[in-house]
Write an enzyme that holds these catalytic residues in place. Structure first.
Site, mmCIF file in Angstrom:
data_model
loop_
_atom_site.group_PDB
_atom_site.id
_atom_site.type_symbol
_atom_site.label_atom_id
_atom_site.label_comp_id
_atom_site.label_asym_id
_atom_site.label_seq_id
_atom_site.Cartn_x
_atom_site.Cartn_y
_atom_site.Cartn_z
ATOM 1 C CG HIS A 63 -2.086 -0.905 1.060
ATOM 2 N ND1 HIS A 63 -3.180 -0.600 0.301
ATOM 3 C CD2 HIS A 63 -2.299 -2.150 1.514
ATOM 4 C CE1 HIS A 63 -4.031 -1.606 0.325
ATOM 5 N NE2 HIS A 63 -3.507 -2.566 1.062
ATOM 6 C CB THR A 64 4.263 1.858 0.828
ATOM 7 O OG1 THR A 64 4.886 0.798 0.113
ATOM 8 C CG2 THR A 64 3.943 1.442 2.224
ATOM 9 C CD GLN A 65 4.667 -0.631 -4.703
ATOM 10 O OE1 GLN A 65 4.059 -0.805 -5.737
ATOM 11 N NE2 GLN A 65 5.442 -1.563 -4.183
ATOM 12 C CE1 TYR A 66 -1.247 3.668 -6.801
ATOM 13 C CE2 TYR A 66 -1.200 2.317 -4.801
ATOM 14 C CZ TYR A 66 -1.436 2.435 -6.161
ATOM 15 O OH TYR A 66 -1.836 1.359 -6.879
#
Lengths: 287, 249
Positions: A63-66
């Protein structure tokens, strides 16, 4: 939620969602079970599978790729004897102006400054990397200090390495400074490791709004005052047109004397231009 | 089985009947035989100084360092075996860097000293290892101000107002005890350190150079080499003082 009716038939086994019970309990009567694609009431295999319900083959979902808290454009120009970098001090949470005094320019060492747009937490991580790099360099104590070109090269590798892991650092970085021999350096690195050096750079929206001005007015031997005036004009243009910016800016200079990061300031603005009232009047095809 | 250790000195895991660990003692001897190093805690900071014998005229000046940076706010002067010293310094740097990344602030001198001492002590616990033949004078400047520590091969570490290790340690300590360390500034201490080293080196007559570092307000509370011109001034003053005392004799 009521428990799903389950069969106690020996054929199916206890606890298995299956066909409707022969004798409906009060719970079933109150809330008759509805078939879903994942759990047909017939007790048959599900015929379609919602991917979000199935654990992915390559580990948990990332979930950290934005980016979440972001900084907007960074502008920078070379001038006689140094580099000047500028950006606003906003950390935007989507389009919420969440943090209004974020300093997005850092001093790496006496000769190098780095400014960043994009995800702020990733920039804080990069800041830590650079701090470590500079401390290590200090520790070596060989009378040689990392120059902006080396810091730039280091950052290109960090950014490219992370994009190679499909986990990029969501930033556009600008590196500016003066080499030991007096050469002025200015370069930019993108979030996937794309990088170039130029006499003037701008990231994000600034690449469209500010660089045309730089192309017209910037020259490597311009005076410091001219460079600052140019940057202020460019910042103003960016502020007029970039929704995710605020009227609070910082300018940093990296010269042979060192890196000086200026105090935040606001620009004079004027909003009653006629073109602002009807912005699409002369733009054919716009609505 | 005869000689000094009489069989009890083969490993650091065996005590002698009178309760000594000879390997540890020998490591300390390696330090005691080294050229002299001293540390002074002044009212505004710490000065580290060490004499280095010039073993060959072909040696490049100021090579083979004995004072190293550990972090911006900490430095170590090593006495004894230089290669061992480098290992200790590297470990110290690692500890400092780890602490910084974990706690987000520079490692306090007390903690750094503690960790280094534990590290040194490790090598006194296993038969397969040799205690480090090196002692480190650790200078730090943290929230609590400047501090000077000495970490010894046995793992013992103390905090000092001023101390010395190496061949002429006793002579240097005598000199330091005469001084009013609490009233001294680092600038003055640099000159004093140069004087002391020249004085205790007198009989020897062999050529030597002085390496000196400080961490004080003048250095921006950062551990760094004493600037060349300040050091040269101090050495000149030391030599002048030496000549003066010769005239008196």
């Amino acid at each position: 939620m009521l428990p799903r009716p389950t069969t106690h038939s020996k054929a199916l086994g206890p606890g298995v969602a299956g066909p409707e019970l022969a004798v409906a309990t009060s719970a079933v009567l109150d809330r008759p079970p509805q078939p879903t694609a994942q759990r047909p009431l017939s007790g048959a295999q599900a015929f379609s599978v919602d991917p979000s319900l199935v654990e992915s083959a390559d580990g948990p979902r990332q979930h950290t790729q934005y980016p979440y808290v972001t900084g907007t454009s960074v502008l920078a120009v070379k001038y006689a004897g140094g580099v000047m970098l500028a950006c606003d001090t906003l950390g935007a949470y989507g389009s919420t102006k969440r943090y209004k005094s974020l300093e997005r320019i850092i001093r790496v060492n006496a000769r190098t400054a780095v400014a960043a747009g994009g995800e702020i937490s990733d920039f804080q991580y990069i800041t830590r990397l650079l701090e470590e790099l500079a401390t290590d360099d200090y520790r070596t104590d060989d009378g040689i200090e990392l120059g902006p070109r080396e810091v730039f090269s280091y950052l290109t590798r960090v950014m490219y390495n992370r994009r190679g892991k499909m986990d990029p650092l969501w930033n556009s970085l600008v590196v500016g400074g003066v080499e030991a021999d007096g050469t002025v350096f200015l370069g930019t690195v993108g979030m996937i490791g794309t990088h170039y050096t130029d006499s003037h750079v701008a990231t994000g929206f600034g690449a469209h709004l500010a660089r045309p001005m730089f192309r017209e007015r910037q020259s490597d031997d311009m005076s410091e005052a001219d460079a600052e005036a140019l940057l202020r004009d460019a910042l103003r243009v960016c502020y007029y047109r970039d929704k995710q910016s605020i009227n609070k800016f910082q300018v940093a200079k990296a010269t042979g004397e060192g890196v000086a990061i200026g105090k935040p300031f606001a620009l004079e603005t004027k909003w009653d231009y006629k073109a602002f009232a009807a912005p699409t009047k002369w733009a054919i095809g716009a609505w | 089985m005869s000689g000094i250790g009489t069989g009890y000195d083969l490993s650091a895991t065996t005590y002698s009947p009178d309760g000594k660990v000879f390997q540890t003692d020998y490591a300390q001897k390696a330090v005691d035989n080294s050229s002299t190093a001293l540390g002074i805690k002044c009212k505004d900071g710490i000065v580290l100084a060490v004499e280095k014998l010039v073993v060959s005229k072909l040696l490049v000046e100021r090579s083979s360092r004995r004072i190293h940076n550990v972090d911006r706010h900490a430095g170590i002067c090593v006495a004894g075996l230089l290669p061992d010293g480098r290992m200790v310094v590297n470990r110290a740097a690692e500890e400092a860097s780890n602490y910084k990344s974990f706690y987000g602030e520079p490692i306090p001198g007390r903690v750094l000293c503690e960790r280094l001492a534990s590290y040194m002590h490790l090598f006194n616990l296993y038969w397969s290892m040799r205690p480090y033949g090196t002692a480190g004078l650790l200078a730090t400047y943290d929230e609590d101000g400047p501090a000077l520590y000495l970490v010894e091969p046995s793992g013992v570490a103390h905090k000092y107002h001023g101390t010395a290790v190496g061949k002429a340690r006793q002579a240097v300590k005598n000199e330091l005890e005469k001084m009013k360390l609490g009233q001294l500034t680092c600038r003055e201490a640099v000159v004093e350190a140069a004087k002391i080293l020249h004085k205790v080196h007198e009989e020897d007559g062999k050529p030597f150079e002085i390496e000196m570092s400080w961490i004080c307000d003048d250095s921006g509370r950062v551990h760094q080499r004493v600037p060349a011109e300040v050091l040269a001034e101090a050495e000149a003053a030391a030599k002048a003082a030496m000549e003066e005392s010769d005239m008196e004799d």
